[in-house]
Enzyme design. Structure first.
Site, PDB file in Angstrom:
ATOM      1  N   CYS A   1       0.703  -1.159   0.087  1.00 15.49           N
ATOM      2  CA  CYS A   1       0.163   0.064  -0.033  1.00 15.49           C
ATOM      3  C   CYS A   1       0.870   1.254   0.114  1.00 15.49           C
ATOM      4  CB  CYS A   1      -0.941  -0.115   1.090  1.00 15.49           C
ATOM      5  SG  CYS A   1      -2.015  -1.270   1.300  1.00 15.49           S
TER       6      CYS A   1
HETATM    7  C1  BEZ Z   1       0.705  -4.735   1.844  1.00 12.52           C
HETATM    8  O1  BEZ Z   1       0.405  -3.577   1.561  1.00 12.52           O
HETATM    9  O2  BEZ Z   1       1.867  -4.918   1.709  1.00 12.52           O
HETATM   10  C2  BEZ Z   1      -0.302  -5.769   2.294  1.00 12.52           C
HETATM   11  C3  BEZ Z   1      -1.252  -5.466   3.123  1.00 12.52           C
HETATM   12  C4  BEZ Z   1      -2.055  -6.512   3.669  1.00 12.52           C
HETATM   13  C5  BEZ Z   1      -1.831  -7.829   3.283  1.00 12.52           C
HETATM   14  C6  BEZ Z   1      -0.892  -8.017   2.520  1.00 12.52           C
HETATM   15  C7  BEZ Z   1       0.201  -6.990   2.197  1.00 12.52           C
END
Ligand code: BEZ
Length: 212
Positions: free
Chosen positions: A45
């Site tokens: 994100c």
């Molecule tokens: C991420 O943004 O890296 C992420 C968020 C939730 C689960 C897996 C990855």
């Protein structure tokens, strides 16, 4: 609620990193991109929001307003934005919804309970100036979205809206587009003065009409 292409995008009021917003007021007459993020302070994100910030001019050129969402609180968003700006070398200046009560996530079907009961999947909705839904894509939390593709779809949607053309497989800005099937070939020759290439009566190409 399950939303489909062509449906009216539901309006909502929400708390965001930039204060309270009314979605429709925020969009005005622009196109919109509303996209969900599983959680704050997560790596994928962080890169996606940084990428969106660095594409600010590209979205502005296309008259698109972006609005992100995560189910964490405003205070967390504000701290995380500092990290995003620092690590992605950008300035996040678009709002991030703090959807703590999942109201917007449920309205837009961003929670897929068999993937996660509590956090959203990585969905992205494109909304036209008429407030209808033009595109919905959903990725798993582990895969960052492709923002070149997001801009490509916006270009395609805007060509369709403005010129009644569609875009072929793997089309990129600057390449030939397809004359809409509702346009007769004799009318197409007038409508597209750069020329029409008829491969089959139903498969007709013309140079991208909004380029000199
Ligand atoms: C991420 O943004 O890296 C992420 C968020 C939730 C689960 C897996 C990855």
């Amino acid at each position: 609620m399950s939303l489909r292409l062509g449906d009216v995008a539901p309006n909502f009021k929400a708390s965001t990193s930039l204060g309270e917003i009314d979605f429709y007021e925020y969009l005005g007459n622009s196109w919109g991109v509303l996209f969900s993020h599983p959680a704050d302070y997560t790596p994928v994100c962080t890169t996606e929001l940084g990428k969106t910030a660095t594409l600010k001019e590209e979205f502005a050129k296309r008259n698109v307003k972006v609005l992100a969402l995560s189910v964490d609180a405003v205070q967390q968003h504000l701290g995380w934005i500092g990290d995003i700006n620092e690590t992605q070398n950008c300035t996040v200046d678009f709002p991030i919804i703090a959807d703590e009560n999942r109201k917007v996530s449920e309205l837009y079907d961003f929670i897929h309970p068999n993937a996660s009961a509590t956090t959203t999947v990585r969905s992205l909705v494109i909304i036209g100036p008429d407030k209808t839904i033009k595109l919905i894509i959903t990725y798993p939390a582990s895969t960052g979205r492709n923002f070149v593709e997001v801009l490509r779809v916006i270009d395609s949607l805007q060509l369709t809206a403005n010129y009644s053309v569609s875009t072929p497989a793997d089309w990129k800005h600057g390449e030939e587009v397809i004359v809409g099937t509702t346009i007769k070939t004799e009318d197409a020759l007038t409508k597209f003065p750069k020329g029409v290439k008829v491969v089959k009566p139903y498969l007709r190409y013309t140079p991208q009409p909004n380029l000199n």
